[in-house]
Design an enzyme around this catalytic site. Structure first.
Site, PDB file in Angstrom:
ATOM      1  N   GLY A  20       0.825  -1.200   0.000  1.00 12.38           N
ATOM      2  CA  GLY A  20       0.000   0.000   0.000  1.00 12.38           C
ATOM      3  C   GLY A  20       0.855   1.244   0.000  1.00 12.38           C
ATOM      4  O   GLY A  20       2.092   1.194  -0.026  1.00 12.38           O
ATOM      5  N   MET A  22       1.234   3.259   2.372  1.00 10.41           N
ATOM      6  CA  MET A  22       1.814   3.527   3.678  1.00 10.41           C
ATOM      7  C   MET A  22       2.537   2.316   4.262  1.00 10.41           C
ATOM      8  O   MET A  22       3.517   2.458   4.984  1.00 10.41           O
ATOM      9  CB  MET A  22       0.698   3.984   4.630  1.00 10.41           C
ATOM     10  N   ASP A 134     -11.505   6.966   4.415  1.00  9.41           N
ATOM     11  CA  ASP A 134     -10.971   6.313   3.210  1.00  9.41           C
ATOM     12  C   ASP A 134     -11.785   5.072   2.889  1.00  9.41           C
ATOM     13  O   ASP A 134     -11.233   4.031   2.549  1.00  9.41           O
ATOM     14  CB  ASP A 134      -9.493   5.954   3.418  1.00  9.41           C
TER      15      ASP A 134
END
Length: 672
Positions: A20, A22, A134
């Site tokens: 991802g 992050m 999100d």
């Protein structure tokens, strides 16, 4: 992170699950609790960024506050060698994005079921004043049982925190971004509701409402363009269900649902026939919000006429409009006559129009329940006169496959329509295959289209290739396309690779033989090795043997002494077999019964044997340890080796099933 690396001495990494923006996610195994888990590891290039570390830790804090069956659980939060990690529940399946692509079109009721799970989870988060910010299909996981679980609270923010630092940064995925977030505003609970509306839109249409070449162009569409109608994509979608999408995705947050619970309650009844005539949702725009509006030209002219605005000349002096002269119409007798004739003709035409047959188009009710289909046909003044059933793999059980006349065909009102409902896929009845040959049982089921799998299991009692158990209960009816039948099949006696016993002590060898269900016999020879250490074995180490095999091990007596003289000889002893009373009753039952189950056969096999221990007393043995243990099923003859100092005697003792049955404490070379 490489495979087999053990994080914190507990979580062994198996493989990567994905990457991802992050963090990277890995499948790992919890060595303490013996379960698979997901490990989220902050990316290497972000480990020195305090903001990213804080956000990563915030995700763990936010998620640990939320306990709900539709939220991925967080088990552990930690750090090792500068690596920040989260340990979470492993959900075996796929994300909702992949689920939509694989299963689209999704039945409306299933769409509602999935959304209700997601709404229930978001409601818990909002009750804790946590906004996800999100929400998107990629952050909703679907397990193998169809249970939805929300994950990735990486940018979630608690309302109690100061969020002003976030207002200049647009977070979240642009396809599901609320208009206020796209403008750079602060996210609220209504922002999550907007994202949920976009997710519902995608589940109904298979695509997102706005697309563009850049993220900025998509964001602009979110606060400028109206959401496209889902009914334009699929006219069968009820207006009530489309209204849920429209209200959730209203441009102004105040026009959306007040709470996630309100959205869930509205969604729950969206397929109800009572809401079949519901009008299309239109947001209440009482205030203009300072936005520029385009005035209609005809309306403007009408407004000016209503206020009788006078015109002005070129010098700005008002000039009154000249009044029109009234025209006086003379009444003519022939005008009355023409009017009467026209009235008569119009009446005749109107009467003919009322008496003509009326036609309607048969609506498409494919995929609907019987009740919903009848209601929709009734709205068109059509009557269902007959309902038939037919197997179908494409249409769910109880849903309409087709109508007769067909959909979109023009028919007279009050006509009869026949409905054909799905009775689901054709089911196959599973029999009892335990005790049968796997080859025969598998061929019977495969001929019916059933997928069959085999798993082997060792057995001392069941013949090789015979079915010992089946995963599906006898008498059950299954869908051969969605159910797999697994047979547990006998692989015969367990086999093992013989260990290297050379150098082992007698006690170690006896322990190993007992653990692996092996029989062991000892010989003795003078050798340079320590006394009671194995110098050779038969079969050799590495040989493949079955349970119950007898292995012969030669032990060292130590260096051969010069004195005294040792007489070596052997004695033959007959050990009688004794059948227990259980054997007799078991045999009698077998004689009187046509069949017996596996457990009774196993019990009979165990009770029809004797366990025998042999003890020796000579130069190398004493009665404190077993010289040899064996299991017999009949009278058995054994040869006992003795090494006795000249002039002295040896002895033996034989124990059968815990009782001494033979013994001799004066065994010499010449006594036998």
């Amino acid at each position: 992170m490489r495979a087999n690396y053990t994080l914190n001495g507990r979580y062994r990494i198996i493989r990567s699950l994905g990457e991802g923006g992050m963090a990277n996610v890995y499948l790992a195994h919890d060595l303490i609790l013996d379960r698979d888990v997901s490990v989220k590891l902050l990316r290497l290039d972000l480990r020195d960024d305090p903001k990213m570390i804080k956000g990563f830790q915030r995700e763990g804090l936010a998620a640990t506050e939320l306990v709900h069956p539709n939220i991925v659980s967080v088990y552990d939060v930690g750090e090792e060698n500068g690596m920040q990690y989260l340990v979470m529940e492993y959900v075996k399946g796929m994300d909702l994005k992949a689920y939509i692509q694989e299963h689209f079109p999704i039945p409306y009721q299933e769409v509602i079921n999935i959304m209700e799970q997601v709404l229930s989870a978001v409601r818990v988060a909002h009750d804790h004043n946590i906004i996800h910010r999100d929400l998107k299909p990629q952050n909703i996981l679907m397990d193998e049982n169809g249970v939805a679980k929300i994950t990735d609270f990486g940018i979630a923010v608690a309302l109690s925190q100061n969020s002003l630092t976030q207002t200049n940064t647009v977070l979240g995925s642009v396809h599901y971004l609320s208009p206020e977030q796209a403008r750079g505003g602060m996210a609220t609970k209504q922002s999550d509701i907007y994202s949920l509306g976009i997710i519902l839109y995608e589940m109904l249409t298979g695509t997102v409402p706005f697309k563009g070449e850049t993220a900025v162009s998509i964001a602009i569409k979110h606060f400028q363009s109206e959401i496209p109608s889902v009914r334009d994509f699929d006219p069968r979608i009820p207006q009530a269900l489309e209204n849920v999408v429209l209200q959730a995705t209203s441009k102004r947050p105040e026009d959306r649902y007040d709470t996630v619970k309100s959205m869930a309650d509205d969604l729950e009844t969206s397929l109800s026939p009572r809401r079949a005539s519901e009008p299309k949702f239109v947001p209440d725009h009482d205030s203009d919000n300072g936005e520029t509006k385009v005035l209609d030209k005809a309306a403007l002219q009408s407004e000016l006429a209503a206020h009788k605005v006078d015109e002005t000349d070129e010098n700005g002096v008002k000039v009154a409009k000249p009044k029109k002269k009234k025209r006086h119409h003379r009444k003519r007798w022939w005008a009355v006559l023409i009017g009467l004739i026209l009235l008569l003709v119009a009446g005749t035409v109107f009467a003919f129009w009322l008496g003509r047959p009326k036609y309607v188009s048969v609506p498409d009710v494919t995929g609907m329940t019987e009740t919903a289909a009848k209601a929709k046909l009734s709205d068109k003044n059509l009557t269902v006169n007959k309902v038939t059933h037919k197997t179908s793999r494409q249409i769910r059980k109880g849903r309409v496959i087709k109508t007769n006349p067909k959909a979109k065909k023009s028919v007279q009102t009050q006509s009869n329509v026949m409905l054909t409902l799905s009775s689901g896929p054709k089911l196959v009845k599973i029999g009892n295959y335990v005790g049968q040959s796997y080859t025969r049982a598998a061929s019977v089921l495969r001929a019916k289209g059933v997928t069959v799998k085999r798993q082997n299991q060792t057995s001392n009692d069941v013949a090789v290739g015979t079915v010992m158990a089946q995963s599906t209960t006898s008498g059950t009816r299954i869908d051969p396309d969605s159910t797999t039948v697994t047979f547990t099949v006998s692989a015969g006696q367990r086999q093992l690779t013989l260990a290297n016993l050379v150098g082992k002590t007698k006690t170690q060898i006896q322990t190993y033989a007992s653990k692996e269900s092996l029989n062991v016999s000892f010989n003795y020879r003078y050798a340079s090795a320590k006394k009671d250490r194995a110098t050779s074995q038969s079969p050799a180490a590495g040989s493949l043997v079955s349970e119950g095999t007898t292995i012969v091990v030669t032990l060292s007596r130590g260096p051969k002494p010069t004195t005294p003289k040792i007489d070596e000889f052997s004695v033959t002893v007959d050990i009688p077999f004794e059948a227990s009373s259980d054997d007799s009753s078991s045999n009698a039952t077998d004689d009187s019964s046509d069949s017996s189950d596996t457990s009774s056969s196993s019990s009979s096999a165990v009770s029809a044997t004797n366990v025998v221990q042999i003890y020796l007393r000579d130069q190398d043995h004493n009665y404190r340890s077993v010289y040899k243990q064996l299991t017999i099923a009949q009278d058995t003859q054994v040869n006992l080796p003795f090494a006795v100092e000249s002039g002295k005697s040896g002895g033996y003792k034989i124990v059968r099933d815990g009782k001494v049955i033979l013994s001799d404490n004066n065994v010499t070379k010449n006594s036998h």
